[in-house]
Design a protein around this motif. Structure first.
Motif, PDB file in Angstrom:
ATOM      1  N   VAL A  18       0.834  -1.199   0.000  1.00 34.68           N
ATOM      2  CA  VAL A  18       0.000   0.000   0.000  1.00 34.68           C
ATOM      3  C   VAL A  18       0.870   1.252   0.000  1.00 34.68           C
ATOM      4  O   VAL A  18       1.923   1.307   0.635  1.00 34.68           O
ATOM      5  CB  VAL A  18      -0.967   0.001   1.210  1.00 34.68           C
ATOM      6  N   SER A  19       0.409   2.265  -0.724  1.00 35.47           N
ATOM      7  CA  SER A  19       1.108   3.541  -0.795  1.00 35.47           C
ATOM      8  C   SER A  19       0.880   4.347   0.482  1.00 35.47           C
ATOM      9  O   SER A  19      -0.231   4.342   1.048  1.00 35.47           O
ATOM     10  CB  SER A  19       0.605   4.346  -1.999  1.00 35.47           C
ATOM     11  N   ALA A  20       1.899   5.059   0.922  1.00 33.26           N
ATOM     12  CA  ALA A  20       1.746   5.955   2.075  1.00 33.26           C
ATOM     13  C   ALA A  20       0.852   7.141   1.728  1.00 33.26           C
ATOM     14  O   ALA A  20       0.349   7.830   2.627  1.00 33.26           O
ATOM     15  CB  ALA A  20       3.119   6.454   2.525  1.00 33.26           C
ATOM     16  N   GLU A  21       0.623   7.364   0.420  1.00 36.10           N
ATOM     17  CA  GLU A  21      -0.181   8.496  -0.034  1.00 36.10           C
ATOM     18  C   GLU A  21      -1.658   8.150  -0.217  1.00 36.10           C
ATOM     19  O   GLU A  21      -2.433   8.977  -0.704  1.00 36.10           O
ATOM     20  CB  GLU A  21       0.374   9.012  -1.378  1.00 36.10           C
ATOM     21  N   ILE A  22      -2.070   6.960   0.166  1.00 31.39           N
ATOM     22  CA  ILE A  22      -3.452   6.535  -0.050  1.00 31.39           C
ATOM     23  C   ILE A  22      -4.418   7.440   0.717  1.00 31.39           C
ATOM     24  O   ILE A  22      -4.174   7.817   1.864  1.00 31.39           O
ATOM     25  CB  ILE A  22      -3.641   5.054   0.356  1.00 31.39           C
ATOM     26  N   SER A  23      -5.518   7.798   0.071  1.00 29.94           N
ATOM     27  CA  SER A  23      -6.497   8.703   0.683  1.00 29.94           C
ATOM     28  C   SER A  23      -7.404   7.936   1.639  1.00 29.94           C
ATOM     29  O   SER A  23      -7.532   6.704   1.538  1.00 29.94           O
ATOM     30  CB  SER A  23      -7.349   9.351  -0.404  1.00 29.94           C
ATOM     31  N   PRO A  24      -8.052   8.622   2.575  1.00 26.70           N
ATOM     32  CA  PRO A  24      -8.994   7.951   3.485  1.00 26.70           C
ATOM     33  C   PRO A  24     -10.104   7.224   2.737  1.00 26.70           C
ATOM     34  O   PRO A  24     -10.533   6.138   3.147  1.00 26.70           O
ATOM     35  CB  PRO A  24      -9.554   9.105   4.329  1.00 26.70           C
ATOM     36  N   GLU A  25     -10.594   7.821   1.641  1.00 28.30           N
ATOM     37  CA  GLU A  25     -11.662   7.179   0.862  1.00 28.30           C
ATOM     38  C   GLU A  25     -11.169   5.879   0.231  1.00 28.30           C
ATOM     39  O   GLU A  25     -11.869   4.853   0.253  1.00 28.30           O
ATOM     40  CB  GLU A  25     -12.163   8.126  -0.241  1.00 28.30           C
ATOM     41  N   SER A  26      -9.964   5.904  -0.326  1.00 28.03           N
ATOM     42  CA  SER A  26      -9.407   4.693  -0.937  1.00 28.03           C
ATOM     43  C   SER A  26      -9.077   3.643   0.125  1.00 28.03           C
ATOM     44  O   SER A  26      -9.157   2.443  -0.131  1.00 28.03           O
ATOM     45  CB  SER A  26      -8.149   5.040  -1.738  1.00 28.03           C
ATOM     46  N   LYS A  27      -8.716   4.109   1.326  1.00 30.32           N
ATOM     47  CA  LYS A  27      -8.409   3.172   2.412  1.00 30.32           C
ATOM     48  C   LYS A  27      -9.654   2.384   2.812  1.00 30.32           C
ATOM     49  O   LYS A  27      -9.578   1.199   3.141  1.00 30.32           O
ATOM     50  CB  LYS A  27      -7.856   3.933   3.618  1.00 30.32           C
ATOM     51  N   GLU A  28     -10.814   3.015   2.761  1.00 29.41           N
ATOM     52  CA  GLU A  28     -12.074   2.313   3.051  1.00 29.41           C
ATOM     53  C   GLU A  28     -12.334   1.225   2.012  1.00 29.41           C
ATOM     54  O   GLU A  28     -12.781   0.128   2.346  1.00 29.41           O
ATOM     55  CB  GLU A  28     -13.239   3.308   3.074  1.00 29.41           C
ATOM     56  N   ILE A  29     -12.051   1.533   0.743  1.00 33.53           N
ATOM     57  CA  ILE A  29     -12.232   0.533  -0.312  1.00 33.53           C
ATOM     58  C   ILE A  29     -11.225  -0.600  -0.122  1.00 33.53           C
ATOM     59  O   ILE A  29     -11.544  -1.771  -0.322  1.00 33.53           O
ATOM     60  CB  ILE A  29     -12.075   1.176  -1.705  1.00 33.53           C
ATOM     61  N   LEU A  30      -9.996  -0.255   0.278  1.00 32.66           N
ATOM     62  CA  LEU A  30      -8.970  -1.259   0.530  1.00 32.66           C
ATOM     63  C   LEU A  30      -9.421  -2.244   1.603  1.00 32.66           C
ATOM     64  O   LEU A  30      -9.210  -3.459   1.473  1.00 32.66           O
ATOM     65  CB  LEU A  30      -7.664  -0.592   0.954  1.00 32.66           C
ATOM     66  N   GLU A  31     -10.073  -1.757   2.639  1.00 34.98           N
ATOM     67  CA  GLU A  31     -10.552  -2.644   3.707  1.00 34.98           C
ATOM     68  C   GLU A  31     -11.572  -3.642   3.163  1.00 34.98           C
ATOM     69  O   GLU A  31     -11.569  -4.818   3.544  1.00 34.98           O
ATOM     70  CB  GLU A  31     -11.153  -1.808   4.838  1.00 34.98           C
ATOM     71  N   LEU A  44     -11.723  -4.670   0.033  1.00 34.17           N
ATOM     72  CA  LEU A  44     -10.976  -5.592  -0.825  1.00 34.17           C
ATOM     73  C   LEU A  44     -10.217  -6.617   0.017  1.00 34.17           C
ATOM     74  O   LEU A  44     -10.199  -7.808  -0.314  1.00 34.17           O
ATOM     75  CB  LEU A  44     -10.011  -4.809  -1.713  1.00 34.17           C
ATOM     76  N   GLN A  45      -9.584  -6.163   1.092  1.00 37.39           N
ATOM     77  CA  GLN A  45      -8.856  -7.087   1.963  1.00 37.39           C
ATOM     78  C   GLN A  45      -9.772  -8.139   2.562  1.00 37.39           C
ATOM     79  O   GLN A  45      -9.385  -9.302   2.700  1.00 37.39           O
ATOM     80  CB  GLN A  45      -8.159  -6.322   3.095  1.00 37.39           C
ATOM     81  N   PHE A  46     -10.992  -7.739   2.935  1.00 36.39           N
ATOM     82  CA  PHE A  46     -11.969  -8.692   3.469  1.00 36.39           C
ATOM     83  C   PHE A  46     -12.238  -9.806   2.456  1.00 36.39           C
ATOM     84  O   PHE A  46     -12.263 -10.986   2.799  1.00 36.39           O
ATOM     85  CB  PHE A  46     -13.267  -7.964   3.819  1.00 36.39           C
ATOM     86  N   ARG A  47     -12.401  -9.426   1.198  1.00 36.74           N
ATOM     87  CA  ARG A  47     -12.646 -10.424   0.152  1.00 36.74           C
ATOM     88  C   ARG A  47     -11.415 -11.304  -0.056  1.00 36.74           C
ATOM     89  O   ARG A  47     -11.530 -12.530  -0.204  1.00 36.74           O
ATOM     90  CB  ARG A  47     -13.027  -9.727  -1.160  1.00 36.74           C
ATOM     91  N   ILE A  48     -10.237 -10.688  -0.087  1.00 38.64           N
ATOM     92  CA  ILE A  48      -9.000 -11.452  -0.302  1.00 38.64           C
ATOM     93  C   ILE A  48      -8.783 -12.462   0.810  1.00 38.64           C
ATOM     94  O   ILE A  48      -8.435 -13.621   0.555  1.00 38.64           O
ATOM     95  CB  ILE A  48      -7.793 -10.492  -0.414  1.00 38.64           C
TER      96      ILE A  48
END
Length: 285
Positions: A185-198, A200-204
Motif C-alpha cells: 500500500v502507498s503511504a499516499e493513499i487517501s482515506p476514501e481509498s483506504k475504506e475501499i482497501l478494507e 478488498l482485503q476482506f474479500r481477499i
C-alpha cells in the motif's frame, strides 16, 4: 465516485495470479489486449498494468494506491513500502548460484568474486551481513549465462523450480530471501481509498482462507462418532446430522490442506466411511 488504483505486473505468471485472485474476489475486469489501464465493472477499482520493477516508485509517488507485487521486488527497490497482506502465491527464492563444477563450502567463497545480478541491493545487504565483499555486475535480464561467457563467477537470481539454473549448468548454493506475492500500500493513499482497501482485503482474506482448506463430508457409525469428532479440527466444531440408516451419522467439517492427508488417514482408521472432499469457494470468518 472514488476508485482505488491497483498496480499489477504487466505480463508473466504474477500477472495471471494477480488477476485470478481479483476474479475470485468477485471483481470483473475488462481486459483488452495491450491495455495499460482497465476498470472493474462491479467494484470501485482501476487496474494499472506496469513493469514489476517500476511499481515501487508508482506506490511512493501515489500514482497507484496499492499493488500486487513480489516481495523480492520490495526488498530490492521498496523496503520503505508497507505490506498489508501476504498472498501465498508466486513463491520463489532469491539465491546465489555458481557453476556445478566449482566446489562450494560457504558464503565466504564469494569473497572478491564477480557476481552477475539484477538485485544489487539485496546481494549487497546479504553479503555485508556475512562480512563478504564481492564485485557486482548489474545485468537486466537473463543473468544465468554470465558464468558461461566468463563475465562472472556466480549469479544472484530468482529461483522457482531451479530448472533454469540446471539448464545453464549452475547450482544453487545460498538462499538469501524467500519471496511470495504481497499486497503493498502507498503511504499516499487517501482515506476514501483506504475504506475501499478494507473491503478488498476482506474479500481477499476470504479467498485465501478457502484456498487453504477443504470441505469434508463423511459417514460415521454412531458408536465411533465421539472418536471421529475428536480427530476433526473444524472451524468451531463439526456438524453432525443423523442419516436415514439407523445407527449412522453424517459429519461435515473443514480441514486445512497442510494436514489434510494425515487427518484423512486417522479418520479411516477410526471407522469413517464414504469420505467426500469438496473445494471451498469462499470462507467468511
Amino acid at each position: 465516485m472514488t476508485k482505488i488504483r491497483i498496480a499489477v505486473q504487466k505480463s508473466g505468471r504474477l500477472n495471471e495470479d494477480s488477476l485470478k485472485i481479483l476474479k475470485d474476489c468477485g471483481i470483473s475486469i475488462d481486459n483488452g489486449k495491450d491495455q495499460l489501464k482497465a476498470t472493474a465493472r462491479n467494484f470501485p477499482l482501476e487496474v494499472f498494468y506496469l513493469r514489476n520493477g517500476d511499481i515501487p516508485q508508482y506506490l511512493r509517488d501515489g500514482v497507484v494506491d496499492i499493488a500486487i507485487i513480489g516481495e523480492n521486488v520490495l526488498v530490492e527497490k521498496g523496503n520503505d513500502i508497507s505490506i498489508v497482506e501476504r498472498l501465498n502465491f508466486s513463491k520463489c527464492r532469491v539465491s546465489l548460484a555458481i557453476p556445478k563444477s566449482v566446489k562450494y563450502s560457504s558464503v565466504k567463497d564469494f569473497e572478491g568474486k564477480r557476481i552477475a545480478t539484477s538485485y544489487p541491493n539485496t546481494v549487497n545487504q546479504y553479503l555485508k551481513s556475512k562480512g563478504v565483499t564481492a564485485d557486482l555486475h548489474i545485468i537486466n535480464g537473463s543473468v544465468e549465462i554470465a558464468p558461461n561467457i566468463g563475465l562472472a563467477d556466480g549469479v544472484c537470481d530468482i529461483v522457482s523450480s531451479g530448472s533454469t539454473l540446471f539448464k545453464n549448468n549452475l547450482k544453487e548454493v545460498e538462499v538469501m530471501l524467500k519471496s511470495e506475492a504481497v499486497l503493498a500500500v502507498s503511504a499516499e493513499i487517501s482515506p476514501e481509498s483506504k475504506e475501499i482497501l478494507e473491503k478488498l482485503q476482506f474479500r481477499i482474506k476470504s479467498v485465501l482462507q478457502a484456498r487453504q482448506n477443504k470441505y469434508v463430508l463423511l459417514n460415521a457409525p454412531n458408536e465411533k462418532l465421539e472418536e471421529i469428532v475428536s480427530i476433526l479440527p473444524g472451524m468451531r466444531s463439526p456438524t453432525v446430522l443423523p442419516l436415514a440408516e439407523e445407527g449412522w451419522s453424517s459429519v461435515h467439517t473443514v480441514i486445512n490442506r497442510d494436514t489434510f492427508w494425515e487427518v484423512i488417514d486417522e479418520l479411516k482408521q477410526a471407522g469413517a466411511e464414504g469420505i467426500l472432499v469438496c473445494p471451498i469457494e469462499k470462507m467468511v470468518l
